[in-house]
Scaffold this motif. Structure first.
Motif, mmCIF file in Angstrom:
data_model
loop_
_atom_site.group_PDB
_atom_site.id
_atom_site.type_symbol
_atom_site.label_atom_id
_atom_site.label_comp_id
_atom_site.label_asym_id
_atom_site.label_seq_id
_atom_site.Cartn_x
_atom_site.Cartn_y
_atom_site.Cartn_z
ATOM 1 N N GLU A 1 0.835 -1.208 0.000
ATOM 2 C CA GLU A 1 0.000 0.000 0.000
ATOM 3 C C GLU A 1 0.869 1.257 0.000
ATOM 4 N N LYS A 2 1.955 1.230 0.762
ATOM 5 C CA LYS A 2 2.876 2.366 0.806
ATOM 6 C C LYS A 2 3.556 2.570 -0.549
ATOM 7 N N ALA B 1 1.176 4.226 -2.922
ATOM 8 C CA ALA B 1 1.022 5.657 -2.628
ATOM 9 C C ALA B 1 2.220 6.457 -3.112
ATOM 10 N N SER C 1 2.383 6.554 -7.031
ATOM 11 C CA SER C 1 1.279 7.318 -7.624
ATOM 12 C C SER C 1 1.609 8.802 -7.715
#
Length: 260
Positions: free
Chosen positions: A171-172, A175, A178
């Motif tokens: 997930e990190k 992020a 992105s």
């Protein structure tokens, strides 16, 4: 020798003191993919890039016969400043060379496209390891079953690069990457490589296999080698590209391409 910036890296490459893959070279400076083709295909390819911004984000374009990418490296020469070039004729890879001076003509248009090496420093700064750098290998790249949006003569499959990421850091990593839409941005697929047509993750189509450790997930980003898969599909009479992993190194800092 310590390479502190893009210009130093290009000088080493131009003198053929460095002829291999460039991950980690001039760390923190934006790297780019290269596509050179006859002017008659340039508009089709420009539209193809606009319709497929994840694998083909444009950083700079050199007009017919021009070889200095003034927006991202005004002291560069794209005919000499990439460690290894690939020459395709009628869609077939016919040779790899260290410069393309003898192939140059006033009819050629050059596209420099964003590269996922750009966001690797941001991942590393957040203690997310980059396995191919750790293992001194080229990043693994795979031809997928994800079709690009066609434009003119150009159509074909998307290529992805893969980095193993610990499950609790995926997930990190999403992020962080992105924030870099001009260099492929967030992943386009996570885990389950067979769902995007990758039958054996230990056998990449380009680059080198890397270790995937227990507790890690393969994470896939759109890749600027996509045009090479497309070229093999549509077979223009001449296209010159970088060899996978052997990138053009610009004067732009990676951080300059991040959005916050």
């Amino acid at each position: 020798m310590v390479i502190n910036n893009g210009e130093q890296a290009r000088n080493e490459i131009r003198l053929e003191k460095w002829t291999g893959p460039t991950p980690g070279m001039a760390y923190g400076y934006t790297q780019a993919n290269l596509v050179i083709l006859p002017a008659k295909y340039a508009m089709d390819f420009l539209i193809f890039c606009q319709r497929n911004p994840k694998p083909c984000p444009i950083l700079d374009i050199c007009e017919p016969g021009k070889f200095i990418p003034g927006l991202i490296a005004p002291s560069a020469d794209i005919r000499t400043d990439i460690p290894k070039y690939r020459v395709y004729r009628d869609g077939i890879l016919v040779e790899e060379v260290n410069n393309i001076l003898n192939l140059w003509s006033d009819d050629l248009v050059s596209f420099l496209l964003g590269c996922s090496f750009t966001f690797e420093k941001a991942l590393s700064d957040e203690e997310i390891g980059i396995r191919h750098i750790e293992e001194n290998r080229n990043v693994p790249m795979y031809i997928t079953n994800i079709e690009c949006n066609p434009a003119g003569i150009f159509n074909g499959p998307t290529v992805v690069s893969m980095r193993p990421i610990a499950k609790d850091l995926v997930e990190k990593a999403v992020a962080i990457t992105s924030r870099f839409p001009r260099v492929h941005g967030a992943p386009i697929h996570i885990g389950e490589p067979e769902k995007i047509g990758i039958k054996d993750i230990s056998k990449p189509d380009f680059g080198d296999a890397v270790t995937i450790k227990e507790g890690e997930v393969p994470v896939f980003w759109a890749c600027g080698v996509t045009p090479q898969a497309v070229i093999m599909n549509v077979k223009p009479e001449l296209v010159i590209t970088h060899a996978p992993g052997c990138m053009f190194i610009s004067d732009i800092k990676d951080d300059d391409l991040a959005t916050y």
